[in-house]
Design an enzyme around this catalytic site. Structure first.
Site, PDB file in Angstrom:
ATOM      1  N   GLY A   1      -6.073  -4.648   6.753  1.00  0.00           N
ATOM      2  CA  GLY A   1      -7.290  -4.065   6.209  1.00  0.00           C
ATOM      3  C   GLY A   1      -8.538  -4.365   7.003  1.00  0.00           C
TER       4      GLY A   1
ATOM      5  N   ARG B   1     -11.125 -10.590  -2.519  1.00  0.00           N
ATOM      6  CA  ARG B   1     -11.070  -9.978  -1.166  1.00  0.00           C
ATOM      7  C   ARG B   1     -10.737  -8.501  -1.328  1.00  0.00           C
ATOM      8  NH1 ARG B   1      -6.847  -6.918   1.542  1.00  0.00           N
ATOM      9  NH2 ARG B   1      -7.183  -7.041   3.804  1.00  0.00           N
ATOM     10  N   VAL B   2     -11.541  -7.674  -0.716  1.00  0.00           N
ATOM     11  CA  VAL B   2     -11.303  -6.235  -0.765  1.00  0.00           C
ATOM     12  C   VAL B   2     -10.991  -5.782   0.642  1.00  0.00           C
ATOM     13  CG1 VAL B   2     -12.357  -3.992  -1.200  1.00  0.00           C
ATOM     14  CG2 VAL B   2     -12.765  -5.877  -2.775  1.00  0.00           C
ATOM     15  N   GLY B   3      -9.943  -4.994   0.795  1.00  0.00           N
ATOM     16  CA  GLY B   3      -9.562  -4.524   2.117  1.00  0.00           C
ATOM     17  C   GLY B   3     -10.123  -3.143   2.370  1.00  0.00           C
ATOM     18  N   ASP B   4      -9.432  -2.407   3.224  1.00  0.00           N
ATOM     19  CA  ASP B   4      -9.911  -1.108   3.666  1.00  0.00           C
ATOM     20  C   ASP B   4      -9.774  -0.017   2.626  1.00  0.00           C
ATOM     21  OD1 ASP B   4      -7.165   0.647   4.627  1.00  0.00           O
ATOM     22  OD2 ASP B   4      -6.980  -1.509   4.273  1.00  0.00           O
TER      23      ASP B   4
ATOM     24  N   THR C   1      -2.571   2.549   6.327  1.00  0.00           N
ATOM     25  CA  THR C   1      -2.065   1.303   5.751  1.00  0.00           C
ATOM     26  C   THR C   1      -1.990   0.293   6.882  1.00  0.00           C
ATOM     27  OG1 THR C   1      -0.170   0.223   4.701  1.00  0.00           O
ATOM     28  CG2 THR C   1       0.319   2.089   6.108  1.00  0.00           C
ATOM     29  N   GLY C   2      -2.042  -0.990   6.523  1.00  0.00           N
ATOM     30  CA  GLY C   2      -1.969  -1.996   7.582  1.00  0.00           C
ATOM     31  C   GLY C   2      -2.942  -3.118   7.338  1.00  0.00           C
TER      32      GLY C   2
ATOM     33  N   THR D   1       0.840  -1.194   0.000  1.00  0.00           N
ATOM     34  CA  THR D   1       0.000   0.000   0.000  1.00  0.00           C
ATOM     35  C   THR D   1       0.879   1.250   0.000  1.00  0.00           C
ATOM     36  OG1 THR D   1      -1.602  -1.212   1.318  1.00  0.00           O
ATOM     37  CG2 THR D   1      -1.863   1.191   1.258  1.00  0.00           C
TER      38      THR D   1
END
Lengths: 134, 166
Positions: free
Chosen positions: A55, A29-32, A52-53, A1
């Site tokens: 999600g 899969r979708v993160g933050d 960042t991190g 990210t």
């Protein structure tokens, strides 16, 4: 990210974040990052955050918006970021990092992981770091 | 004291041999964009350009050099937000698009939506004349090595990417 926050000479604020996601993630899969308030938030009246991190943890606490809530309640950019990251670590066990800026040009870089490459420019000074405390 | 630009290259374990280039990458992105901010450039332009510079740097896991999904493919997410009007645009699970942050900005500027995902995002990209890029061009040897290493049944990708709790 990777991510960025900025406040320009007119005091307008913006953020941007982009990611390839999590290593070996499930397809789809979708993160933050794509979720407003989680992977980024910007409001001229309060500030901007690019996180960042982990999600899933960032989404559970809506990290970007949470930091700006703290700033609306009067915390400094640093205190707001620290409080939100501590809450995410304590509440859902997630690690992360953020870059934050406010309309007056106060900025902060905070992370609960061991490393985060970052750089900042203000006036004629370039700041940068990688490890906690730099 | 305005203007200000701050960028990050993601958290997580950076192997020693990549540390210097990661640090150099974020500094170069800030240096390259900040002078435009000082020249009355907009914050929105600055963050999109800075993220684009980092996206094209293979030492970050965002675009070129993205981490791979379980099938060894690249799916990318991006978001932009403009603090003036709380305007925002995002794309998720988008494939074969260079600089998805620019596509996210097109979602903000050209649609009334906040997020487009998957094939819909790709169709929107084509309608905006955003060129499709071969997936192979986004995959580095380093990303492929990490993907293979974490295919093992006992691998812990989150811990491998993020490191142990601090």
């Amino acid at each position: 990210t990777v991510g960025a926050v900025a406040v320009d000479a007119e005091g307008n604020i913006a953020c941007a974040t982009s990611t390839g996601g999590m290593l070996n993630k499930m397809e789809g899969r979708v993160g933050d990052t794509a979720c407003i308030g989680c992977g980024g938030y910007a409001d001229n009246r309060v500030g901007a955050v690019s996180p960042t991190g982990e999600g899933e943890a960032i989404m559970k606490v809506t990290l970007a918006r949470l930091i700006l809530f703290h700033m609306e309640q009067g915390r400094s950019v640093e205190a707001a970021a620290d409080e939100a990251l501590a809450y995410m670590k304590d509440r859902v066990g997630g690690l992360g990092g953020v870059v934050v800026v406010d309309p007056q040009g106060e900025w902060s870089v905070r992370f609960s992981s061991l490393q985060m490459a970052w750089a900042a420019a203000q006036q004629q000074t370039l700041h940068y770091g990688l490890y906690t405390g730099e | 004291m305005l203007p200000v630009l701050v960028v990050h290259g993601g958290v997580g374990i950076i192997p020693k041999e990549r540390v210097q280039l990661s640090c150099a990458g974020v500094q170069a992105a800030v240096r390259g964009v900040y002078s435009k901010l000082q020249g009355q450039g907009s914050a929105m332009d600055a963050v999109v350009e800075a993220v684009t510079l980092l996206w094209n740097d293979p030492h970050f896991s965002a675009g070129l050099g993205s981490v791979l999904n379980a099938k060894g493919e690249v799916e990318m997410d991006a978001i932009v937000m403009d603090g003036r009007y709380l305007a925002s645009g995002a794309v998720s699970a988008v494939r074969k698009v260079a600089n998805p942050v620019q596509l996210a900005r097109l979602v903000m500027d050209k649609t009334s939506h906040l997020c487009l995902t998957g094939e819909g995002a790709s169709q929107f990209a084509r309608s905006m004349g955003v060129p499709e890029v071969p997936e192979e061009s986004l995959i580095t040897e380093y990303a492929r090595m990490r993907w293979k290493k974490n295919l093992a049944a006992d691998a812990n990708p989150v811990e491998c990417q993020m490191g142990k709790m601090g």
